[in-house]
Structures are given as C-alpha cells and as structure tokens.
Motif scaffolding. Structure first.
Motif, PDB file in Angstrom:
ATOM      1  N   SER A 306       0.818  -1.213   0.000  1.00  0.00           N
ATOM      2  CA  SER A 306       0.000   0.000   0.000  1.00  0.00           C
ATOM      3  C   SER A 306       0.848   1.258   0.000  1.00  0.00           C
ATOM      4  CB  SER A 306      -0.917   0.007   1.230  1.00  0.00           C
ATOM      5  OG  SER A 306      -1.826  -1.067   1.177  1.00  0.00           O
ATOM      6  N   SER A 374       0.641 -12.699   7.131  1.00  0.00           N
ATOM      7  CA  SER A 374      -0.400 -12.230   6.224  1.00  0.00           C
ATOM      8  C   SER A 374      -0.846 -13.418   5.378  1.00  0.00           C
ATOM      9  CB  SER A 374       0.143 -11.105   5.326  1.00  0.00           C
ATOM     10  OG  SER A 374      -0.851 -10.630   4.446  1.00  0.00           O
ATOM     11  N   HIS A 376      -4.175 -14.824   2.471  1.00  0.00           N
ATOM     12  CA  HIS A 376      -5.454 -14.627   1.791  1.00  0.00           C
ATOM     13  C   HIS A 376      -6.452 -15.605   2.399  1.00  0.00           C
ATOM     14  CE1 HIS A 376      -8.551 -14.515  -1.312  1.00  0.00           C
ATOM     15  NE2 HIS A 376      -7.971 -13.405  -1.777  1.00  0.00           N
ATOM     16  N   GLY A 409      -2.250  -2.276   4.241  1.00  0.00           N
ATOM     17  CA  GLY A 409      -3.577  -1.686   4.288  1.00  0.00           C
ATOM     18  C   GLY A 409      -4.496  -2.400   5.255  1.00  0.00           C
ATOM     19  N   PRO A 410      -5.494  -1.700   5.811  1.00  0.00           N
ATOM     20  CA  PRO A 410      -6.368  -2.269   6.847  1.00  0.00           C
ATOM     21  C   PRO A 410      -7.202  -3.452   6.357  1.00  0.00           C
ATOM     22  CG  PRO A 410      -7.141  -0.096   6.140  1.00  0.00           C
ATOM     23  CD  PRO A 410      -5.790  -0.273   5.561  1.00  0.00           C
ATOM     24  N   GLU A 411      -7.582  -3.488   5.090  1.00  0.00           N
ATOM     25  CA  GLU A 411      -8.418  -4.594   4.603  1.00  0.00           C
ATOM     26  C   GLU A 411      -7.649  -5.901   4.644  1.00  0.00           C
ATOM     27  OE1 GLU A 411     -11.521  -6.826   3.384  1.00  0.00           O
ATOM     28  OE2 GLU A 411     -11.554  -4.739   4.048  1.00  0.00           O
ATOM     29  N   ARG A 412      -6.421  -5.919   4.128  1.00  0.00           N
ATOM     30  CA  ARG A 412      -5.629  -7.145   4.167  1.00  0.00           C
ATOM     31  C   ARG A 412      -5.177  -7.469   5.590  1.00  0.00           C
ATOM     32  NH1 ARG A 412      -1.246  -6.512  -0.590  1.00  0.00           N
ATOM     33  NH2 ARG A 412      -1.520  -4.293  -0.119  1.00  0.00           N
ATOM     34  N   CYS A 413      -5.093  -6.441   6.453  1.00  0.00           N
ATOM     35  CA  CYS A 413      -4.696  -6.689   7.834  1.00  0.00           C
ATOM     36  C   CYS A 413      -5.759  -7.449   8.621  1.00  0.00           C
ATOM     37  CB  CYS A 413      -4.382  -5.372   8.549  1.00  0.00           C
ATOM     38  SG  CYS A 413      -2.710  -4.761   8.221  1.00  0.00           S
ATOM     39  N   ARG A 414      -6.942  -7.577   8.082  1.00  0.00           N
ATOM     40  CA  ARG A 414      -7.948  -8.425   8.736  1.00  0.00           C
ATOM     41  C   ARG A 414      -7.454  -9.857   8.856  1.00  0.00           C
ATOM     42  NH1 ARG A 414     -12.881  -8.573   5.223  1.00  0.00           N
ATOM     43  NH2 ARG A 414     -13.619  -9.955   6.892  1.00  0.00           N
ATOM     44  N   TRP A 415      -6.431 -10.215   8.052  1.00  0.00           N
ATOM     45  CA  TRP A 415      -5.958 -11.598   8.030  1.00  0.00           C
ATOM     46  C   TRP A 415      -4.509 -11.702   8.499  1.00  0.00           C
ATOM     47  CZ3 TRP A 415     -10.092 -14.333   7.738  1.00  0.00           C
ATOM     48  CH2 TRP A 415     -11.194 -13.831   7.048  1.00  0.00           C
ATOM     49  N   ASN A 463      -7.954  -6.994  14.031  1.00  0.00           N
ATOM     50  CA  ASN A 463      -8.722  -8.240  14.054  1.00  0.00           C
ATOM     51  C   ASN A 463      -8.675  -8.923  15.415  1.00  0.00           C
ATOM     52  OD1 ASN A 463      -6.009  -8.849  13.825  1.00  0.00           O
ATOM     53  ND2 ASN A 463      -6.264 -10.379  12.207  1.00  0.00           N
TER      54      ASN A 463
END
Length: 536
Positions: A306, A374, A376, A409-415, A463
């Motif tokens: 990002s 990290s 997917h 980025g925060p969206e991928r950091c959910r995982w 998360n």
C-alpha cells in the motif's frame, strides 16, 4: 510398579480437553507411569516415592518452543551482545547505545547487537554507516534488525565482511547511498551471505558458556523442547551442543532443522540426521526461507504494498528450486519448514506442499509454514486439507506495532496473524517466539495470543476476533510444536508411556486474569523424569 515421583494438584492439564482436572501425574524413570485422580494414583505410591503436592497450581506438559534460534539466541542473551537497542526510538538514540556499549567493552574486537527497527523509529528512513562510523570508527559494528532479515554495518564491518555491491546475485540487496556507495544496510541474501553469521553465531571460545546459560533460562520458564531453525545461517554449527549431549548435560530437547537442499538423496542432511540422533539432540526436518519481511518490503505479497505500490516483494528463489528441495526432503521422510511472511509466500508454500503430496506419501511427514503474518482467506482451509502445520509467534503482533496497516492496508490486515481462523478451519497451530527476535518467555506470548493486545496492554491490530482460548494456547505451546517435529508420539501431552517432561506453575492459568499471565513463574521443571529446576 511404584512411581519414583508423584505430582498432585487440583489443576492438571494434560494438553487435551478444555480445562484442567484435580489429580496428578506418576513418573517412573524417565516416563509417565500414570495420569489420573488422586485416588487412582495411590496404587503407585511406594515407600521411596517422592511426593509433590501443589494445591491449585497448574501441572502441565513441558513447553515446546516451536520456532527459535538456539546458538544465535544464546549469544543474544549473553553479556557479549547488545540487545538494548530494541528499546531505541531513533537512529540517534540507537547509536548512543552502541557507543556506550563499545566504550564499556574495549576488549571486544567487534560490536554485535540486534533490535533496531524502523517501525519503532516512527517509520524513519533506513539508517546509514555514517552515524555508526562517527560513534565507533575503529572496530567493526554489526547490528541485526529486530526481524533479523536486515543488517546495519559501519565502514569497518563492510570492509571486513567483503560486501560487494557489484555481485550479480547479492549486489541488489546491498543498499546504496545516492553517490553509489554501500550505505551500510544489507538486506536478505546479502545480509545472510556476508554478515549474519558474525552476529548470529557464538564463536568457539564462548559457545558452550552461552548455550549453557540459555538452557538454564529455558528450564526456569518450563521450556523442555526447543525447535531450532538456525540451519539457514552461514556458520551454523552444533559442536557445543553435541559435546553437552554426549556428556549428558542437555536439559532441553533440541530439534534441529538444517537448511534444505535440492540433492535428490539429501546426502548432507541425512549425514547430519545420523550424527545428531539422540533423544535430546536430533534432526527433525529442514528449513527454507520463501520471502523476506514486510518492514523492508521484501515480504512477498499477492498485491503491491500500500505504501510502495511499485513492488509486491518477491520469493527468495524460483518456485522450481523450492519444489525440488521439498519433494526430495519429503521423499526421505523429512518435513520442511518454510519461512513465509506475505500472503503470496504462504500461497506459494501451500502450492509447493500440495505438489509434494501428489508425488510422495506424506502421511507421516510434517510440513510447516512459519510465521504467516499475512494470508489470503481462501488459503486458510488448505492447512487442514494439505496436513500443513501453522507455526506462528503471537508476540510478533505487538512487535509489529501496527506497521502492516501502512504496509498492506487495513483490509488485508484483517488476516494478519490469523490464529483463530486457522483453528476454526481445522488446522493445527503451533506457538513459539522466533527467539531472539522476541524474548522466549512463553507466558508473555500466551497473553498476547488470548488478548491480541499490544505492549501497552491495549488492543492492537484490526482483528481482535483472532484471539484464542487458554486451552488452545497451551496446546499450541505443548503438543502442536512436538507434532510439527514428528515427536508427538513421545512428547507434548501427559499420557502414560510418554517421556516425563512436566512442569508446575505458580498459578492456575485458567483462573488467572489476563493482565497477570505474563507474571507467571515456574515452580518445578521435570525433564526426562528428573527435577532440573525448582523455584526456591
């Protein structure tokens, strides 16, 4: 048959189930004789049986550090090494610590340390040799970053290690100044090839001393097995450990994982397996590194960073190389442990293990992915499907200090560090620390695993739902690490016939407030049936 020792408590956790029970453990020679209620253990009490009664304190299996670096950690924890720089908040503060250490140790030919980290310096630019040269101009200075994948050197160290910016393979990882000179920072391959061995391995004059000291520290914290993943480092040797093993002086079981190799016959690795084959020192797998770390943009991502969209990182070697190594190792019954930080690296590793499963009978082979910072979400169920262990380090979440929010980025950091998701998908989760990247204290790691808090005691990351239960954390720190090394048949749970590695804590963790968990002390450590540590 009468027991040599019987340990009793109102809280016995065998490594299975969701809660402890009142009862105890009977030990004969170096094995567990029986586990059960107080009444059932009376049959094993003899005139010479030693009885230990612990009230409400927790009895549990010895802890297995699933991923660490023993020789390097021994040096790190010694007086020969500067670890205080982990606390530095800027390049200037770090250099001041280096100068203070150098001035206090005029007899040290080199200044060795670890802990500087851009995330702890408000994401400052990478440091350069200039500040180190000003502080210590006359001796080589080698400083590993906290994540151990990057080194910061002064001019004397650059000259001594022979770092070559024009080397076709390693040169791209020699960071340059605007004038084209080496800046003093070496990344990944260049760091490991040129300099890491000088920082991460104790010399033969101190190795037995520092490794004995580390072993005693592990015993005090109930760690009875240590899975060493140092084999990828240049200069790694286990001479001191072998001497201590042959003399019967090891009080920690050390599972070795040498560097993987593409040789179809695995000649060198099998030679090492034959050399190190005792119950306390043995080769249990091989180690490989698929990518770097996100802090220096060398972690391998499915999508670009990002905050640096021109790169997504890259694997450290072609897929074909790793596939050849893994298939060859698995064919010889050796599990592979792969360092994977980014989601693309994790996917690549899973693909590699899937390819090996198709051509090998891997029923009894334990392949493992290390770190998994990290991932997917589509790849989470594959751990169960492919029988791959997720070996992770809970304390790396607060160490990261939310750096990944800016990196990926925060969206991928959910995982990021997806402990809960892997368990819920049926995967096996093993815990460690990657010591000396962070301290080996397992109770601090347990705290971070069940709270997802940062160093300030407040929630960190995006998360918190990835927290695990106490029973899950303890199982990850006992049975799962042994499973990853193929030793779960003899270690990891309190069961009759298994080796007697048992510990007693100063509290029942299942009834302890989360904030007090890091304060846990070990009252007793039993290793191979013998008391090797007892709190005074």
């Amino acid at each position: 048959m009468k027991a040599d020792k019987i340990l009793l408590s109102n809280a016995v956790f065998t490594g299975e189930g969701e809660a402890p029970f009142p009862g105890g453990v009977a030990i004969k020679d170096n094995k567990i004789l029986a586990v059960g209620s107080r009444e059932s253990l009376e049959a094993y009490m003899g005139s010479e049986t030693e009885l230990f009664s612990y009230g409400d304190n927790l009895i549990m299996p010895g802890i297995c550090e699933a991923h660490g670096h023993f020789p390097w950690g021994a040096l790190y924890a010694s007086d020969y090494f500067l670890d205080k720089i982990l606390e530095s908040g800027s390049e200037e503060e770090c250099v001041a610590m280096v100068k203070e250490f150098a001035d206090a140790h005029p007899d040290h030919r080199q200044i060795l340390g670890q802990g500087w980290f851009p995330a702890n310096w408000n994401d400052a630019p990478l440091p350069t040799k200039a500040s180190l040269d000003a502080a210590v101009p006359d001796r080589p200075v080698y400083l590993a970053a906290a994540d151990a994948h990057t080194g910061w050197l002064n001019s004397a160290a650059l000259k001594e290690c022979g770092a070559d910016k024009d080397d076709p393979e390693l040169g791209p990882n020699v960071v340059l100044l605007p004038n084209g000179e080496p800046s003093g920072v070496l990344r990944e391959k260049a760091w490991f090839a040129y300099a890491a061995g000088k920082v991460l391995m104790p010399g033969p004059d101190i190795d037995e001393e520092v490794e004995t000291d580390l072993m005693r520290g592990l015993n005090r914290l109930g760690i009875t097995t240590f899975c060493d993943c140092s084999g990828i480092l240049e200069g790694t040797n286990y001479d001191a450990l072998e001497w201590m093993d042959q003399a019967g002086r090891l009080t920690v079981r050390i599972n070795l994982n040498p560097a993987m190799e593409p040789d179809e016959e695995q000649t060198e690795i099998l030679r090492q397996k034959a050399q190190y084959h005792s119950p306390t020192l043995q080769v249990t797998g091989v180690k490989g590194v698929v990518d770097g770390v996100t802090s220096t943009f060398t972690g391998y991502l499915l999508e670009p960073y990002s905050d640096r969209p021109e790169t997504a990182g890259a694997p450290t070697a072609p897929r074909e190389y790793f596939e050849k190594c893994i298939i060859a190792a698995n064919r010889k019954g050796l599990g592979a442990r792969l360092h994977c930080i980014g989601d693309a690296a994790v996917r690549m590793a899973l693909d590699l293990f899937e390819a090996s499963n198709k051509v090998n009978d891997n029923t009894n082979v334990r392949n493992t992915i290390e770190h998994i910072e990290s991932i997917h979400p589509d790849d989470i169920p594959r751990f169960k499907e492919l029988h791959v262990v997720a070996s992770m380090q809970p304390r790396h979440l607060p160490l990261d200090a939310n750096e990944k929010i800016s990196r990926v980025g925060p969206e991928r950091c959910r995982w990021e560090w997806p402990h809960r998701s892997i368990l819920d998908a049926g995967g096996i989760l093993a815990f460690g620390t990657d010591f000396p990247v962070v301290e080996y204290n397992p109770f601090e790691s347990i705290y971070y695993a069940i709270t997802r808090n940062g160093y300030d005691g407040k929630p960190t990351g995006v998360n918190p739902e990835q927290a695990v239960t106490m029973a899950e954390a303890l199982r990850a720190y006992t049975w799962a690490g042994q499973y990853a090394s193929g030793r779960d048949g003899e270690l990891g749970t309190l069961e009759p016939g298994k080796l007697a590695d048992v510990i007693v804590l100063d509290r029942n963790l299942f009834d302890t407030e989360a904030e007090a968990i890091p304060e846990t002390k070990v009252l007793l450590t039993v290793f191979d049936g013998a008391v090797i540590y007892q709190c005074e």
